[in-house]
Design an enzyme around this catalytic site. Structure first.
Site, PDB file in Angstrom:
ATOM      1  N   ASP A 130      17.659  15.743  -3.631  1.00 51.96           N
ATOM      2  CA  ASP A 130      17.746  14.358  -3.175  1.00 51.96           C
ATOM      3  C   ASP A 130      16.502  13.560  -3.553  1.00 51.96           C
ATOM      4  O   ASP A 130      15.382  14.054  -3.433  1.00 51.96           O
ATOM      5  CB  ASP A 130      17.898  14.364  -1.645  1.00 51.96           C
ATOM      6  CG  ASP A 130      18.105  12.990  -1.066  1.00 51.96           C
ATOM      7  OD1 ASP A 130      19.204  12.446  -1.249  1.00 51.96           O
ATOM      8  OD2 ASP A 130      17.164  12.453  -0.444  1.00 51.96           O
ATOM      9  N   GLU A 138      18.522  14.011  -8.338  1.00 49.78           N
ATOM     10  CA  GLU A 138      18.943  12.610  -8.225  1.00 49.78           C
ATOM     11  C   GLU A 138      17.822  11.712  -8.737  1.00 49.78           C
ATOM     12  O   GLU A 138      16.697  11.770  -8.255  1.00 49.78           O
ATOM     13  CB  GLU A 138      19.247  12.277  -6.757  1.00 49.78           C
ATOM     14  CG  GLU A 138      19.814  10.883  -6.605  1.00 49.78           C
ATOM     15  CD  GLU A 138      19.780  10.338  -5.176  1.00 49.78           C
ATOM     16  OE1 GLU A 138      20.554   9.434  -4.887  1.00 49.78           O
ATOM     17  OE2 GLU A 138      18.963  10.820  -4.358  1.00 49.78           O
ATOM     18  N   HIS A 180      28.519   9.862  -2.210  1.00 51.42           N
ATOM     19  CA  HIS A 180      28.613   9.355  -0.839  1.00 51.42           C
ATOM     20  C   HIS A 180      27.777   8.106  -0.622  1.00 51.42           C
ATOM     21  O   HIS A 180      27.598   7.682   0.502  1.00 51.42           O
ATOM     22  CB  HIS A 180      28.131  10.466   0.100  1.00 51.42           C
ATOM     23  CG  HIS A 180      26.698  10.811  -0.196  1.00 51.42           C
ATOM     24  ND1 HIS A 180      26.307  11.446  -1.363  1.00 51.42           N
ATOM     25  CD2 HIS A 180      25.554  10.558   0.480  1.00 51.42           C
ATOM     26  CE1 HIS A 180      24.997  11.569  -1.368  1.00 51.42           C
ATOM     27  NE2 HIS A 180      24.516  11.045  -0.264  1.00 51.42           N
ATOM     28  N   ASP A 181      27.221   7.535  -1.670  1.00 52.90           N
ATOM     29  CA  ASP A 181      26.307   6.395  -1.516  1.00 52.90           C
ATOM     30  C   ASP A 181      26.891   5.076  -1.983  1.00 52.90           C
ATOM     31  O   ASP A 181      26.160   4.099  -2.150  1.00 52.90           O
ATOM     32  CB  ASP A 181      25.001   6.651  -2.289  1.00 52.90           C
ATOM     33  CG  ASP A 181      24.087   7.631  -1.572  1.00 52.90           C
ATOM     34  OD1 ASP A 181      24.232   7.803  -0.349  1.00 52.90           O
ATOM     35  OD2 ASP A 181      23.230   8.227  -2.254  1.00 52.90           O
ATOM     36  N   ASP A 195      22.211  20.602  -0.534  1.00 55.00           N
ATOM     37  CA  ASP A 195      21.452  19.379  -0.782  1.00 55.00           C
ATOM     38  C   ASP A 195      20.018  19.618  -0.325  1.00 55.00           C
ATOM     39  O   ASP A 195      19.777  19.937   0.841  1.00 55.00           O
ATOM     40  CB  ASP A 195      22.096  18.236   0.022  1.00 55.00           C
ATOM     41  CG  ASP A 195      22.021  16.910  -0.690  1.00 55.00           C
ATOM     42  OD1 ASP A 195      20.915  16.556  -1.130  1.00 55.00           O
ATOM     43  OD2 ASP A 195      23.058  16.234  -0.798  1.00 55.00           O
TER      44      ASP A 195
HETATM   45  O1  ISL Z   1      16.766   4.669  -5.699  1.00 55.66           O
HETATM   46  C1  ISL Z   1      17.764   4.088  -5.478  1.00 55.66           C
HETATM   47  C2  ISL Z   1      18.120   2.889  -6.249  1.00 55.66           C
HETATM   48  O2  ISL Z   1      17.783   3.024  -7.593  1.00 55.66           O
HETATM   49  C3  ISL Z   1      18.676   4.541  -4.418  1.00 55.66           C
HETATM   50  O3  ISL Z   1      19.997   4.437  -4.832  1.00 55.66           O
HETATM   51  C4  ISL Z   1      18.372   5.967  -4.048  1.00 55.66           C
HETATM   52  O4  ISL Z   1      18.492   6.771  -5.178  1.00 55.66           O
HETATM   53  C5  ISL Z   1      19.293   6.457  -3.034  1.00 55.66           C
HETATM   54  O5  ISL Z   1      19.325   5.600  -1.930  1.00 55.66           O
HETATM   55  C6  ISL Z   1      18.847   7.820  -2.581  1.00 55.66           C
HETATM   56  O6  ISL Z   1      19.899   8.396  -1.901  1.00 55.66           O
HETATM   57  C7  ISL Z   1      19.723   9.660  -1.342  1.00 55.66           C
HETATM   58  O7  ISL Z   1      18.660   9.699  -0.433  1.00 55.66           O
HETATM   59  C8  ISL Z   1      18.813   8.904   0.739  1.00 55.66           C
HETATM   60  C9  ISL Z   1      20.159   9.106   1.426  1.00 55.66           C
HETATM   61  O8  ISL Z   1      20.357   8.121   2.387  1.00 55.66           O
HETATM   62  C10 ISL Z   1      21.305   9.084   0.440  1.00 55.66           C
HETATM   63  O9  ISL Z   1      22.520   9.364   1.084  1.00 55.66           O
HETATM   64  C11 ISL Z   1      20.981  10.085  -0.623  1.00 55.66           C
HETATM   65  O10 ISL Z   1      21.997  10.246  -1.553  1.00 55.66           O
HETATM   66  C12 ISL Z   1      17.698   9.280   1.661  1.00 55.66           C
HETATM   67  O11 ISL Z   1      17.662  10.674   1.802  1.00 55.66           O
END
Ligand code: ISL
Length: 576
Positions: free
Chosen positions: A205, A261, A336-337, A99
């Site tokens: 990320d 992402e 995981h989100d 990641d």
């Molecule tokens: O942008 C968003 C909504 O459209 C969020 O969903 C965003 O994409 C997301 O929170 C990002 O997540 C990633 O980065 C975060 C971390 O807490 C998450 O676990 C990770 O997947 C910060 O690094």
């Protein structure tokens, strides 16, 4: 006809390191624990692992706040352990994705410590520092109105130098300034550090937040809250594609794959720009829409019921866009989100759980794209049940939301009930539950007598690897079968063409599509019932003579001309 590539044929198993296997009894999963499970992972039929961050970190956001990209969070292991993991995966013909969290660092990263030390520090510009604004009464205000993704202002005042810094996530996750070339170079060196050790690629990320509008303008005001999203100025900003192309040159040297992402960016045109082959940027992305199907358009914990028409729309769109732009995509439902897809888009009710888990597996493994599954999906792991109270939920995103509502609504009984229902569906904790290996103490995740870092779902007694591993009719047995079929029919499922079946034929609760191999002309018809009611589907082409059942989670109801899908039934037919 899509060109072939290893990363198109990858099937990726996401491991949340803290929650997979605790080998030393400290309550946290670790790298040696993962290594011990390579034979299991391989036996499923997946060939790639994506590891959520394992780097040095104060763990304010479970490792998405990195303080040193070149060392490993001590409870997880060492760089040497990771080398063993890489080597053992490679000798098993498997690959490792790490990641890459480079939109921000931890505030404990040396770069940030230097940057915050003085206004003229050479690394000052590696982050976003701005002077305060003042209102008409002379009160100090943030440089703009952007809201952090985890709530509150995205700006934080630093007494020492009298300026604010930007942090789109937690205050302890300051955003890096990618327009600074030295910063980018330092980051590329860290990337090479891991590629040189044999890492096969990265999940990037918050990838599209790396380029912000240079003026950092106020976000559009949509309500009377003090802070507004601002995403129109920090997502997919003007330099985004330049940065990706610059990084891509490094990835190419190593034949490394990337999956970016993509938060906020959801439209066909903008997404295509990241993945169209001739643009030479990312191999694939995670569009957020697939995990947002039960979100209110403006907020994750706002309610909008899941309806199968949403997954039909999103699936049809991306399956058709990718070949049009000669691009590639990921296929996923879980990470995981959020809450588990089984509990949100299927059903974890005892009478449906196994069937629904198999139906969702059929979805993931019969579409074009690179499938990503979250550890535990293969045994039908579900959300924590409704009998767990607030104390079971520890993740910062859900807690911040809960506390914010509590504050503004003063604990209004009904409102708090609504919030709890949303947390029970969507909290990030559900995606991070310890893996359920067997029915011994702590589900076999941590040894008996230790306290795992987070709640072990008590349903592990019935839902665990050991109870399914020898049962071909279990969810695990079905995943194995589907993974083997996906491999056997790579030309059909991975590379074949996609044609949606009309809603008029399938009814609105069923997602149906046809796949066809460019190589052999073999065709598949996939029918997925996203409801808890029986559904009759008329399909003209699959007459008994031409088609046979390849795989299904139901035994009866498959006749010439029509198929009666049981609740959450899934039927895959192939031409003879
Ligand atoms: O942008 C968003 C909504 O459209 C969020 O969903 C965003 O994409 C997301 O929170 C990002 O997540 C990633 O980065 C975060 C971390 O807490 C998450 O676990 C990770 O997947 C910060 O690094």
């Amino acid at each position: 006809v899509p060109e072939k590539a290893w990363w198109k044929e990858a099937v990726v198993y996401q491991i949340y390191p803290a929650s997979f296997k605790d080998s030393n009894g400290d309550g946290l999963g670790d790298v040696p624990g993962i290594i011990s499970k390579i034979p299991y992972i391989k036996s499923l039929g997946v060939n790639t692992i994506w590891l959520s961050p394992i780097f040095a970190s104060p763990q304010n956001d479970m490792g998405y706040d990195i303080s040193d990209y070149r060392s490993i969070h001590a409870p997880y292991g060492t760089v040497e352990d990771v080398q063993v993991l890489i080597d053992q995966l490679h000798s098993n013909d498997m690959r490792l994705l790490m990641d890459l969290v480079v939109n921000h660092t931890s505030d404990e990263h040396d770069w940030f410590k230097e940057s915050r030390s003085s206004k003229d520090n050479p690394k000052r510009d590696w982050y976003f520092w701005r002077d305060p604004k003042y209102d008409s009464e002379g009160n100090r205000k943030e440089p703009n109105n952007w809201r952090s993704i985890f709530g509150g202002s995205a700006w934080h005042f630093d007494e020492q130098t009298g300026q604010y810094y930007l942090a789109l996530f937690l205050p302890s996750q300051p955003d890096l300034n990618w327009s600074n070339e030295d910063m980018r170079k330092a980051s590329y060196d860290d990337i090479r550090f891991w590629l040189d050790r044999g890492v096969d690629g990265f999940r990037i990320d918050s990838m599209n937040l790396m380029s912000k509008h240079p003026d950092l303008p106020d976000g559009k005001v949509v309500d009377d809250e003090p802070y507004q999203s601002g995403a129109e100025f920090f997502a997919s900003g003007p330099k985004m594609h330049d940065y990706i192309r610059e990084m891509r040159a490094i990835f190419d040297e190593y034949d490394a794959m990337t999956v970016g992402e993509l938060g906020f960016t959801k439209d066909e045109q903008s997404v295509s720009e990241y993945v169209a082959n001739d643009r030479h940027e990312l191999n694939m992305v995670f569009t957020g829409d697939i995990v947002d199907m039960d979100f209110d358009p403006d907020s994750k914990y706002g309610r909008d019921d899941f309806h199968p028409r949403k997954i039909r729309h999103i699936t049809n769109m991306w399956q058709r866009v990718m070949p049009k732009v000669n691009g590639w995509n990921s296929v996923y439902l879980d990470n995981h989100d959020s809450g588990r897809s089984l509990s949100r888009y299927g059903s974890d009710a005892p009478e449906h759980r196994s069937t629904a888990a198999k139906m969702l597996a059929t979805y993931l493994l019969t579409l074009s794209g690179t499938p990503f599954m979250l550890a535990g999906q293969e045994i039908g792991m579900a959300n924590l049940g409704k009998d767990y109270g607030t104390e079971a939920y520890i993740d910062v995103e859900g807690r911040n939301h809960y506390d914010a509502v509590l504050k503004t609504r003063g604990g209004d009984h009904f409102k708090m009930g609504d919030v709890m229902r949303e947390i029970q569906l969507k909290s990030r904790d559900h995606g991070r539950l310890p893996m359920q290996w067997d029915d011994s103490a702590n589900a076999g995740f941590s040894p008996e007598g230790t306290t795992p870092w987070m709640t072990v779902n008590k349903d592990y007694i019935d839902w665990n690897v050991a109870s399914q591993v020898d049962d071909p009719d279990s969810v695990l047995g079905y995943w194995r079968k589907m993974l083997a079929l996906r491999k056997e029919y790579t030309d059909l499922f991975t590379y074949g063409s996609y044609k949606p079946l009309s809603e008029l034929d399938t009814g609105e609760m069923v997602l149906g599509y046809e796949r066809e191999s460019f190589e052999t002309g073999k065709r598949a018809v996939v029918l997925l019932n996203f409801s808890d009611k029986e559904q009759k589907v008329h399909v003209e082409s699959p007459s008994r003579e031409e088609y046979e059942v390849l795989v299904s989670n139901q035994e009866n109801g498959i006749k010439a001309g029509y198929v009666t899908l049981e609740p959450y039934g899934a039927v895959t037919l192939v031409s003879k």
